[in-house]
Scaffold this motif. Structure first.
Motif, mmCIF file in Angstrom:
data_model
loop_
_atom_site.group_PDB
_atom_site.id
_atom_site.type_symbol
_atom_site.label_atom_id
_atom_site.label_comp_id
_atom_site.label_asym_id
_atom_site.label_seq_id
_atom_site.Cartn_x
_atom_site.Cartn_y
_atom_site.Cartn_z
ATOM 1 N N CYS A 10 0.846 -1.193 0.000
ATOM 2 C CA CYS A 10 0.000 0.000 0.000
ATOM 3 C C CYS A 10 0.884 1.247 0.000
ATOM 4 C CB CYS A 10 -0.933 0.005 1.214
ATOM 5 S SG CYS A 10 -0.102 -0.377 2.784
ATOM 6 N N THR A 77 7.463 -6.743 -2.045
ATOM 7 C CA THR A 77 6.733 -7.966 -1.712
ATOM 8 C C THR A 77 7.617 -8.924 -0.921
ATOM 9 O OG1 THR A 77 5.482 -7.708 -3.777
ATOM 10 C CG2 THR A 77 5.364 -9.849 -2.675
ATOM 11 N N SER A 98 -3.906 -5.718 -2.034
ATOM 12 C CA SER A 98 -3.606 -4.285 -2.120
ATOM 13 C C SER A 98 -4.559 -3.545 -1.202
ATOM 14 C CB SER A 98 -3.767 -3.772 -3.560
ATOM 15 O OG SER A 98 -5.135 -3.733 -3.915
ATOM 16 N N CYS A 101 -8.402 -3.851 -1.941
ATOM 17 C CA CYS A 101 -9.044 -5.167 -1.987
ATOM 18 C C CYS A 101 -9.978 -5.335 -0.786
ATOM 19 C CB CYS A 101 -8.011 -6.285 -1.959
ATOM 20 S SG CYS A 101 -6.986 -6.420 -3.435
ATOM 21 N N TRP A 185 -1.537 -11.117 -8.017
ATOM 22 C CA TRP A 185 -2.367 -11.401 -6.835
ATOM 23 C C TRP A 185 -2.475 -12.910 -6.652
ATOM 24 C CZ3 TRP A 185 -2.102 -6.961 -4.801
ATOM 25 C CH2 TRP A 185 -2.118 -5.825 -5.598
ATOM 26 N N ARG A 270 -11.039 -6.792 -6.203
ATOM 27 C CA ARG A 270 -10.288 -5.570 -6.416
ATOM 28 C C ARG A 270 -10.771 -4.973 -7.735
ATOM 29 N NH1 ARG A 270 -5.642 -3.909 -9.140
ATOM 30 N NH2 ARG A 270 -4.488 -2.455 -7.847
ATOM 31 N N LYS A 271 -11.045 -3.710 -7.850
ATOM 32 C CA LYS A 271 -10.878 -2.601 -6.930
ATOM 33 C C LYS A 271 -12.243 -2.179 -6.391
ATOM 34 C CE LYS A 271 -7.197 0.274 -8.756
ATOM 35 N NZ LYS A 271 -6.981 1.601 -9.386
#
Length: 525
Positions: A10, A77, A98, A101, A185, A270-271
Motif C-alpha cells: 500500500c 513484496t 492491495s 481489496c 495477486w 479488487r478494486k
C-alpha cells in the motif's frame, strides 16, 4: 484449519489500511504491511502508532521506494513476505492484497476453501506462447536490461532499449528456468514461500536477471512457483476477482454490486471504489459472519464482456452498471484551455510546463499525434480517447502522479466540457478569445478540408463569413452553458485583466501569471 498471513502492499489511505488490518486480524488472520518508501512519513508513523500493539500485524523491515513496472515492487513484496514468515510461524498460507481489496466471502468460507485442496493459487502462463500480454513490448521485457522507468523516463527507457538492440546486447534467460507470466495477486502455501526464499538466496544469477526485467511483478513469483512446485500442486488462477477492459483499465466496484461480487467463485475483489462506503461496510460484516451462505453463479466476467460490448455500440443495459473509473476523483483539478487557434493554446501550455510543475497536455481529443504515454491502448486513437475520456484522464492523473492537470480542447468539443464539468472533480475553464483575420480563416478552411489551394476566390469569399459565424457560435455556446469556474483571456484584453484571469484559472498570484503571459508571440499567426 488454514491460517492466512496477508501480504499488503500500500502507499496511501492510512485510515483505510488500519481498518482493513483490524478487520482481518479480528477474524484470526495475520497481516504483513509494506508501506511505499515514497509515501508520506506522517502516514507511515500513523500506521505504526495504530498497529504496532497488534501482535497479528507486522511491518516490512525495509521500505522500498516503489515504481510501476520496476523491480522495487517485487522487492517490496519480498520484504513483506520475509517479515511475515519470521513473525507468524503458524501461518499456513500467504495471500497478496492491495489497499483497495476487500473480502467477498466470510473468513470461515475462505479457510475451508484453502483447506479443501493442498495447492498454490497463482496465474502462471507461458510467457512466449500465451497471449497474456495484449499490447506493448513482449520479449524485450526480458532480453534487454531495463534501468529506466518507462512511465517516468519514456525517452531514456526506449533510447536504452534501442541502443542495446543496435549493439546486439541481447542476454540469455537463465537456462534452467521457463519464464511464466500472470497476475501479481496470488495465494501460496508456506512450504512454497520458504522454497522461494531459499532459492533466491542461492540463485544470484536468477535474481540479477529479474532485477533488470520490465514489469517483473508479473513474472518473478509466477516463474519461480512453476520452477519449484509440481504442476499438480498449482492452480493457474487468482483468488482475487478483478476485471480489465480491452484497453487495460481496471473495473471498479460500487455500492450496487454486493450481490454480484459475493456470487463469484473468488475470495477477494479488487478494486472497490473509495466512495462505495455501503459496499465496504457490507463486505466487512460478511467477513466475520460464520454462518454466511453463498450461491456461486460466477457470471461476472461474461456479464462484464456483454455489458461493455453493448456500451461500445450504444446499447448499454443501464446508464452505469460496469463503468470503469467513472469519476476523475473528488480531490482532483482539471484545468481546460479552450481555444480555436491551437498554436496559441500550445504556446501557453509550453509556458505552463516551463514555469510550473503542473502537467499540461495539448489537444489530446483533437490531434491523433498528441504526445501521450502508453496507457495500455486506450490512447491510440481519437475515438478511443473520446469514448473513454474519463478513464483516460484518470489514467493520466495516475501516470503523472498529480491531482492537477491542464489540457487543451477545441471549442467545438462542447460535449467534453459538459462531461468534465459534471464530474465530481473541480473543473476550471479558460477560453482564449482570438481575433480571426480573413487570411487565417482561409487557411483554417484548407486545414479542415472546406477549401483547397484551387478554390476560386469568390467561393472562398462566400465561405469565410460562415466560418467566422461558426466560430462565434461555438464561443456563444460556451457562454450560454454557464459553466462554473469559467474565465476568459482576450487577445485585445488589457494585460492586467488577462493576468487576473489566468491567475484565477491556474490558482496562482496575478504577478506570477503576468510573468507567465510575457510571450511576445503568443497571438502571432
Amino acid at each position: 484449519m488454514a491460517q492466512i498471513a496477508f501480504i499488503l502492499l500500500c502507499h496511501k489511505d492510512p485510515e483505510g489500511i488500519i481498518a482493513q488490518a483490524r478487520r482481518l486480524t479480528a477474524a484470526g488472520d495475520y497481516l504483513a504491511i509494506h508501506f511505499d518508501g515514497n509515501a508520506s512519513s506522517d502516514d507511515y508513523a500513523r500506521l505504526r502508532e495504530a498497529l504496532d500493539g497488534n501482535p497479528s500485524v507486522t511491518f516490512a523491515r525495509r521500505r522500498a521506494k516503489c515504481g510501476w513496472g520496476e523491480w522495487s515492487l517485487v522487492q517490496a513484496t519480498l520484504n513483506a513476505v520475509e517479515a511475515a514468515v519470521a513473525a507468524f510461524p503458524r501461518a499456513s498460507h500467504f495471500y497478496m492484497l492491495s489497499g483497495d481489496c476487500m473480502p467477498i466471502k466470510s473468513a470461515r468460507y475462505v479457510r475451508e476453501f484453502l483447506d479443501a485442496d493442498d495447492v498454490d493459487y497463482i496465474e502462471s502462463f507461458d510467457f512466449f506462447k500465451s497471449d497474456w500480454i495484449k499490447t506493448g513490448i513482449k520479449r524485450e521485457r526480458l532480453i534487454y536490461r531495463h534501468y529506466f522507468n518507462e512511465r517516468k523516463n519514456k525517452w531514456l527507457f526506449y533510447a536504452s532499449m534501442n541502443l542495446q538492440q543496435r549493439l546486439g546486447l541481447e542476454r540469455d534467460i537463465p537456462a534452467d528456468i521457463e519464464v511464466m507470466i500472470g497476475s501479481q495477486w496470488w495465494c501460496l502455501r508456506r512450504q512454497t514461500i520458504e522454497a522461494i526464499l531459499t532459492f533466491i538466496r542461492s540463485r544470484r544469477d536468477v535474481m540479477r536477471f529479474f532485477r533488470t526485467t520490465w514489469i517483473p511483478d508479473e513474472t518473478f513469483f509466477q516463474t519461480l512457483v512453476r520452477h519449484l512446485v509440481p504442476d499438480r500442486e498449482i492452480r493457474t488462477r487468482t483468488l482475487t476477482f478483478l476485471l480489465f477492459s480491452d484497453y487495460g483499465m481496471p473495473a471498479v466496484f460500487y455500492d450496487d454490486q454486493f450481490d454480484l461480487l459475493i456470487s463469484q467463485n473468488y475470495l477477494f475483489a479488487r478494486k472497490i471504489s473509495p466512495d462505495a462506503k455501503r459496499l465496504k461496510a457490507q463486505l466487512a460484516e460478511l467477513y466475520v459472519t460464520p454462518d454466511a451462505q453463498f450461491q456461486i453463479s460466477d457470471e461476472g466476467r461474461n456479464l462484464y464482456r456483454f455489458l461493455t460490448g453493448r456500451g461500445r455500440v450504444g446499447r448499454r443495459f443501464a446508464p452505469r452498471f460496469w463503468e470503469s473509473e467513472a469519476s476523475l476523483g473528488r480531490e482532483r483539478e482539471l484545468m481546460v484551455i479552450v481555444c480555436k487557434k491551437w498554436h496559441v493554446a500550445k504556446r501557453l501550455t509550453e509556458r505552463i510546463r516551463q514555469m510550473t510543475d503542473v502537467p499540461a497536455l495539448d489537444y489530446l481529443f483533437n490531434e491523433d499525434a498528441a504526445e501521450l504515454p502508453d496507457l495500455g491502448g486506450i490512447q491510440t486513437t481519437l475515438s478511443k480517447r473520446t469514448r473513454h475520456r474519463r478513464a483516460l484522464m484518470r489514467m493520466l492523473f495516475d501516470y503523472h502522479g498529480t491531482n492537477r492537470m491542464v489540457i487543451c480542447i477545441d471549442p467545438a468539443n462542447i460535449e467534453l466540457l459538459h462531461d468534465f464539468c459534471s464530474d465530481r472533480c473541480t473543473t476550471r475553464i479558460i477560453e482564449i478569445q482570438c481575433s480571426f483575420s480573413d487570411d487565417y480563416l482561409a487557411g483554417h478552411a484548407q486545414r479542415v478540408g472546406l477549401a483547397g489551394p484551387a478554390t476560386p476566390p469568390e467561393t472562398l469569399a462566400r465561405l469565410l463569413p460562415t466560418i467566422r459565424f461558426d466560430m462565434r457560435f461555438e464561443s456563444e455556446q460556451i457562454r450560454d452553458a454557464d459553466f462554473p469556474n469559467l474565465t476568459r483571456l482576450r487577445e485585445d484584453g488589457p494585460p492586467e485583466e488577462n493576468a487576473t484571469a489566468l491567475g484565477r484559472f491556474l490558482d496562482m498570484p496575478a504577478d506570477q501569471a503576468q510573468t507567465l503571459l510575457q510571450i511576445d508571440y503568443l497571438f502571432t499567426d
